[in-house]
Each structure stands twice: as C-alpha cells, then as structure tokens.
Enzyme design. Structure first.
Site, PDB file in Angstrom:
ATOM      1  N   LYS A 122       0.860  -1.186   0.000  1.00 54.11           N
ATOM      2  CA  LYS A 122       0.000   0.000   0.000  1.00 54.11           C
ATOM      3  C   LYS A 122       0.891   1.229   0.000  1.00 54.11           C
ATOM      4  O   LYS A 122       1.962   1.217   0.613  1.00 54.11           O
ATOM      5  CB  LYS A 122      -0.875   0.011   1.259  1.00 54.11           C
ATOM      6  CG  LYS A 122      -2.127   0.844   1.128  1.00 54.11           C
ATOM      7  CD  LYS A 122      -3.281   0.052   0.561  1.00 54.11           C
ATOM      8  CE  LYS A 122      -4.509   0.924   0.380  1.00 54.11           C
ATOM      9  NZ  LYS A 122      -5.669   0.172  -0.096  1.00 54.11           N
ATOM     10  N   GLY A 162     -26.318   1.751   2.471  1.00 56.78           N
ATOM     11  CA  GLY A 162     -25.451   2.431   1.511  1.00 56.78           C
ATOM     12  C   GLY A 162     -25.618   1.855   0.120  1.00 56.78           C
ATOM     13  O   GLY A 162     -25.182   0.747  -0.164  1.00 56.78           O
ATOM     14  N   VAL A 163     -26.281   2.626  -0.757  1.00 48.65           N
ATOM     15  CA  VAL A 163     -26.476   2.161  -2.132  1.00 48.65           C
ATOM     16  C   VAL A 163     -25.722   3.083  -3.093  1.00 48.65           C
ATOM     17  O   VAL A 163     -26.278   3.677  -3.997  1.00 48.65           O
ATOM     18  CB  VAL A 163     -27.979   2.007  -2.494  1.00 48.65           C
ATOM     19  CG1 VAL A 163     -28.503   0.672  -2.002  1.00 48.65           C
ATOM     20  CG2 VAL A 163     -28.832   3.145  -1.914  1.00 48.65           C
ATOM     21  N   ASN A 169     -21.727   3.155  -5.107  1.00 48.15           N
ATOM     22  CA  ASN A 169     -21.176   2.380  -6.230  1.00 48.15           C
ATOM     23  C   ASN A 169     -21.398   0.885  -6.075  1.00 48.15           C
ATOM     24  O   ASN A 169     -21.976   0.243  -6.947  1.00 48.15           O
ATOM     25  CB  ASN A 169     -19.674   2.665  -6.362  1.00 48.15           C
ATOM     26  CG  ASN A 169     -19.424   4.044  -6.930  1.00 48.15           C
ATOM     27  OD1 ASN A 169     -20.174   4.519  -7.773  1.00 48.15           O
ATOM     28  ND2 ASN A 169     -18.394   4.703  -6.444  1.00 48.15           N
ATOM     29  N   VAL A 170     -20.948   0.316  -4.962  1.00 49.31           N
ATOM     30  CA  VAL A 170     -21.068  -1.135  -4.784  1.00 49.31           C
ATOM     31  C   VAL A 170     -22.494  -1.512  -4.381  1.00 49.31           C
ATOM     32  O   VAL A 170     -23.084  -2.452  -4.930  1.00 49.31           O
ATOM     33  CB  VAL A 170     -20.075  -1.654  -3.721  1.00 49.31           C
ATOM     34  CG1 VAL A 170     -20.233  -3.160  -3.547  1.00 49.31           C
ATOM     35  CG2 VAL A 170     -18.644  -1.321  -4.108  1.00 49.31           C
ATOM     36  N   TYR A 177     -25.384  -0.201  -4.911  1.00 48.63           N
ATOM     37  CA  TYR A 177     -26.380  -0.154  -5.982  1.00 48.63           C
ATOM     38  C   TYR A 177     -26.251  -1.375  -6.903  1.00 48.63           C
ATOM     39  O   TYR A 177     -27.246  -2.021  -7.243  1.00 48.63           O
ATOM     40  CB  TYR A 177     -26.241   1.146  -6.788  1.00 48.63           C
ATOM     41  CG  TYR A 177     -27.087   1.166  -8.031  1.00 48.63           C
ATOM     42  CD1 TYR A 177     -28.475   1.231  -7.955  1.00 48.63           C
ATOM     43  CD2 TYR A 177     -26.499   1.099  -9.299  1.00 48.63           C
ATOM     44  CE1 TYR A 177     -29.260   1.223  -9.102  1.00 48.63           C
ATOM     45  CE2 TYR A 177     -27.272   1.097 -10.452  1.00 48.63           C
ATOM     46  CZ  TYR A 177     -28.653   1.162 -10.346  1.00 48.63           C
ATOM     47  OH  TYR A 177     -29.420   1.148 -11.485  1.00 48.63           O
TER      48      TYR A 177
HETATM   49  P1  NAD Z   1     -19.620   4.906  -2.255  1.00 45.00           P
HETATM   50  O1  NAD Z   1     -19.087   6.123  -1.591  1.00 45.00           O
HETATM   51  O2  NAD Z   1     -19.860   4.905  -3.713  1.00 45.00           O
HETATM   52  O3  NAD Z   1     -20.982   4.434  -1.551  1.00 45.00           O
HETATM   53  C1  NAD Z   1     -21.220   4.546  -0.192  1.00 45.00           C
HETATM   54  C2  NAD Z   1     -22.663   4.970  -0.010  1.00 45.00           C
HETATM   55  O4  NAD Z   1     -22.932   4.997   1.389  1.00 45.00           O
HETATM   56  C3  NAD Z   1     -22.959   6.369  -0.552  1.00 45.00           C
HETATM   57  O5  NAD Z   1     -24.106   6.334  -1.366  1.00 45.00           O
HETATM   58  C4  NAD Z   1     -23.173   7.204   0.711  1.00 45.00           C
HETATM   59  O6  NAD Z   1     -24.118   8.249   0.514  1.00 45.00           O
HETATM   60  C5  NAD Z   1     -23.704   6.154   1.655  1.00 45.00           C
HETATM   61  N1  NAD Z   1     -23.549   6.494   3.072  1.00 45.00           N
HETATM   62  C6  NAD Z   1     -22.579   7.220   3.668  1.00 45.00           C
HETATM   63  N2  NAD Z   1     -22.830   7.319   4.986  1.00 45.00           N
HETATM   64  C7  NAD Z   1     -23.947   6.626   5.227  1.00 45.00           C
HETATM   65  C8  NAD Z   1     -24.707   6.347   6.399  1.00 45.00           C
HETATM   66  N3  NAD Z   1     -24.352   6.814   7.603  1.00 45.00           N
HETATM   67  N4  NAD Z   1     -25.823   5.583   6.288  1.00 45.00           N
HETATM   68  C9  NAD Z   1     -26.205   5.108   5.078  1.00 45.00           C
HETATM   69  N5  NAD Z   1     -25.528   5.352   3.936  1.00 45.00           N
HETATM   70  C10 NAD Z   1     -24.426   6.095   4.013  1.00 45.00           C
HETATM   71  O7  NAD Z   1     -18.565   3.755  -1.854  1.00 45.00           O
HETATM   72  P2  NAD Z   1     -18.432   2.310  -2.519  1.00 45.00           P
HETATM   73  O8  NAD Z   1     -17.328   2.333  -3.508  1.00 45.00           O
HETATM   74  O9  NAD Z   1     -19.772   1.810  -2.901  1.00 45.00           O
HETATM   75  O10 NAD Z   1     -17.877   1.480  -1.272  1.00 45.00           O
HETATM   76  C11 NAD Z   1     -18.751   1.102  -0.213  1.00 45.00           C
HETATM   77  C12 NAD Z   1     -17.959   0.345   0.834  1.00 45.00           C
HETATM   78  O11 NAD Z   1     -17.357  -0.817   0.234  1.00 45.00           O
HETATM   79  C13 NAD Z   1     -16.796   1.134   1.418  1.00 45.00           C
HETATM   80  O12 NAD Z   1     -16.643   0.778   2.772  1.00 45.00           O
HETATM   81  C14 NAD Z   1     -15.586   0.653   0.633  1.00 45.00           C
HETATM   82  O13 NAD Z   1     -14.392   0.765   1.378  1.00 45.00           O
HETATM   83  C15 NAD Z   1     -15.948  -0.797   0.424  1.00 45.00           C
HETATM   84  N6  NAD Z   1     -15.307  -1.401  -0.759  1.00 45.00           N
HETATM   85  C16 NAD Z   1     -15.505  -0.872  -1.989  1.00 45.00           C
HETATM   86  C17 NAD Z   1     -14.901  -1.462  -3.099  1.00 45.00           C
HETATM   87  C18 NAD Z   1     -15.147  -0.937  -4.493  1.00 45.00           C
HETATM   88  O14 NAD Z   1     -14.866  -1.665  -5.457  1.00 45.00           O
HETATM   89  N7  NAD Z   1     -15.669   0.266  -4.645  1.00 45.00           N
HETATM   90  C19 NAD Z   1     -14.083  -2.590  -2.939  1.00 45.00           C
HETATM   91  C20 NAD Z   1     -13.905  -3.127  -1.654  1.00 45.00           C
HETATM   92  C21 NAD Z   1     -14.523  -2.511  -0.572  1.00 45.00           C
END
Ligand code: NAD
Length: 347
Positions: free
Chosen positions: A80, A182-183, A185-186, A188
């Site tokens: 990292k 949380g809907v 990126n992932v 949804y």
């Molecule tokens: P994102 O920011 O696109 O989505 C997160 C969502 O959570 C947003 O829509 C945000 O408005 C919502 N949110 C924030 N605070 C909230 C709360 N208190 N209550 C309800 N909703 C809330 O992030 P992402 O890329 O979808 O990642 C989501 C999680 O998955 C993160 O913890 C990230 O570290 C983990 N993750 C993501 C990936 C990836 O490929 N993007 C890979 C591994 C792990």
C-alpha cells in the site's frame, strides 16, 4: 510508537519512504509480504495529522492487502502507498507529486504495484504510468480494468449466496429480505444483482438520490439511516461505512446473516464473537469484498473481463469454506479467515 515493534506485531515486511521538500512530497510504500507474489494495493492521497498516523495507515492497510490477496487465492502479496496530501495543494503541485511518485514506484522494481485509492484519481495514475509499468487501473481506454465496483458487488453477491446456502440451506434468494446500508457504487450494483435473483430489498442511504434510484428501478423499500440495523430481514449488507457492527448495533440486529462490501465492519475483533453468540453468520469482509482486487489483478496478466468475473465467482467457495470451518471449530468467521491466510503465508 516503536516502529520496529509495530512492524513485528504486523509481521513485516519492508517500508520505503521518499521525500522531496521542493515539491512537498512525503510518500510511504509499505510492502507487507511478498511470499505469494508482488504486492498490489492502492495509493492513498489524504491529509494526515502526523507522520506516525501516515505510517500506521500504510502499514495496516498493506497488511490487509496481504490477507485479501491470499484468501482470494491470488499470486500476490500486500502493499500500500500513502502520500501525505499537502495543505493548499495546487494542480501543478499535484502533477509534480505524482511524477515523483511514479519514479518512486519504479525504483522498487515491481515489488509493489500501485492503483487508485482514497484521494487518487485516474488522471494521477496516468501520470504514474509515464514512469513505471507497475501501475494498474489507470486508463480504461488503454485496456485497463476500469471501475471495480460491479466486480466487487458481484463477488459480494456470490459470497452472500454461499452464506445463504450455509445458514439457510437454500440455493436461491427468492423472497429473501436483504437490508442494504449504503447504495452507492457497490451497494447499488449489489441491489441490482439481488433484485434480479428475486430478493426483497430494504435500503438506506444519506443520499436521497441514491435511495430514489433503488426505489424506482428495483422496488426497494426505504428506511431512515438509523433504522437499518433493526430491520427484520434475512441478510444485513453493510455497504457504506466501517465499524457498523458494534456494541450499539448488535443488540438491534434481526438478521441471520451479515454480508456486505464495507471494509472493517467489526468495530473490534470481539464483535465477531458477539455475532456468533447471537447466532448470526458473518461473511468476513475482506474475503467477501475482494472482487475489485481480483479484477484489477487480472490486468497484471492480460485483462479479460470474463476471466475476472469467473475468478470473482469463486468467492462463493472461499466464503463457504470459511463458514464450514468456523462452524466446525466453533470460532468467529473472521478468526478462521485470518487463520487460513496465516497458515498459507507463515505456515
Ligand atoms: P460509495 O461512496 O460509492 O458508496 C457509499 C454509499 O454509502 C454512498 O451512497 C453514501 O451516501 C452512503 N452512506 C454514507 N454514509 C452513510 C450512512 N451513515 N448511512 C447510510 N448510507 C451512508 O462507496 P463504494 O465504492 O460503494 O464502497 C462502499 C464500501 O465498500 C466502502 O466501505 C468501501 O471501502 C468498500 N469497498 C468498496 C470497493 C469498491 O470496489 N468500490 C471494494 C472493496 C470494498
């Protein structure tokens, strides 16, 4: 902190640093373990209160990447990078920092392969790629793997299906109630996958737009953010924040399974045991959400989205194996996942 004691406690490893006061560069590359192959891990570019905080973050995250890569069967170790984001950063300075960082990564000779993470963007990785071939996910137009979220969501869905098979003895998701926190990126993409398989969705988010999309397109039911923990459901899927499984939320849970994309879902390790004692099956986060890493690692060979998807599908087997062993040994699932990795790496 005694740096070497901290390194020993995490079973390190190597730590590389590069500074250039002329451009405000303070970069750290932590390479935790290379026994399975070169370390892949994103580059964070955020502000830190102290150098110690930045070091700890890099070291902790690199160790996490070792575990994630190993549990996923990848021929990669964990690395990292952290670049301390200077206050009052200008676009010109940003460019200079990423040119210097690209040279830094190249000087490590491929031990560490970088990609995007919090605070970095595709354009930064494009600059890095001018100096080194040890960078992934930089520009989709040049054959890179692009947005990891659909792959992460697909992997979470596969692992969630394994948890359903283990806990509920079912091969299908028809009519199962899944509460998604949380809907974005992932979340949804996960909601879509589950909807297509007949699951009933209850969603929350702090963004009304994100919720509206799920209600309109997928017939999801909306609840307020603080109500999601108490939803009567089969599966609770945290896809927003870390540390959501804690002393305050565990008593509220009415699910049989916790399976979501968020990193570091357990506030403390002891919360894994608390879930177990409550009869809730937990799919360990780093094993379940590895689809994004599996996808980007494919690029290291030659990117093929279909191959990446097939490999993400194997998260089903990984999760099932962890749950079976946790059941047999009467241990929390997270402890078992760590043990599997440690047996692979340290013997
Ligand atoms: P994102 O920011 O696109 O989505 C997160 C969502 O959570 C947003 O829509 C945000 O408005 C919502 N949110 C924030 N605070 C909230 C709360 N208190 N209550 C309800 N909703 C809330 O992030 P992402 O890329 O979808 O990642 C989501 C999680 O998955 C993160 O913890 C990230 O570290 C983990 N993750 C993501 C990936 C990836 O490929 N993007 C890979 C591994 C792990």
């Amino acid at each position: 902190m005694d740096l070497f004691d901290y390194a020993d406690s995490l079973r390190y490893g190597e730590l590389h640093m590069k500074a250039d006061p002329r451009i405000g560069l303070r970069a750290i590359v932590a390479v935790h373990n290379l026994s399975r192959g070169p370390g892949i891990g994103g580059c964070r570019f955020i502000e830190y209160d102290s150098t110690e905080d930045a070091l700890r973050d890099a070291m902790r995250l690199a160790r996490g990447m070792t575990y994630k890569a190993a549990i996923s069967g990848l021929d990669h170790g964990g690395g990292k990078a952290v670049i301390v984001r200077p206050k009052g950063l200008t676009e010109e300075q940003r460019g200079q920092i990423f040119h210097a960082f690209g040279e830094f990564v190249d000087s490590l000779g491929g031990q560490y392969i970088t990609c995007e993470d919090s605070g970095t963007r595709v354009s930064d990785m494009n600059i890095v790629s001018e100096h080194t071939s040890h960078v992934l996910g930089f520009d989709p137009s040049k054959g890179s793997s692009g947005d990891p979220s659909p792959f992460t969501a697909f992997g979470v869905r596969r692992g969630l299906q394994a948890a359903v098979k283990f806990k509920l003895g079912r091969d299908d998701l028809e009519g199962l109630r899944v509460a998604i926190q949380g809907v974005g990126n992932v979340g949804y993409h996960l909601a879509r996958e589950l909807h297509d398989l007949g699951a009933e969705l209850i969603v929350t988010d702090v963004s009304s737009g994100a919720i509206a999309r799920c209600v309109k397109e997928l017939g999801a039911t909306e609840v307020a953010p603080n109500e999601i923990y108490g939803v009567d459901c089969d599966i609770f899927a945290p896809c927003a924040l870390g540390a959501v499984i804690n002393d305050h939320t565990i008593p509220q849970l009415k699910c049989s399974i916790v399976a979501g994309a968020s990193n570091n879902q357990l506030a403390e390790d002891r919360h894994g045991e608390a879930l177990r004692l409550k009869g809730i099956t937990y799919a360990p986060d780093y094993a379940l959400n590895a689809g994004g890493l599996i996808n980007v690692a494919e690029e290291y060979v030659k990117y093929d989205a279909e191959v990446a998807r097939q490999k993400c599908s194997l998260i089903y087997d990984t999760i099932f194996q962890i749950l079976e062993r946790a059941g047999a040994e009467e241990l929390p699932e997270g402890v078992v996942a760590d043990r599997i990795v440690e047996e692979m790496i340290f013997g």
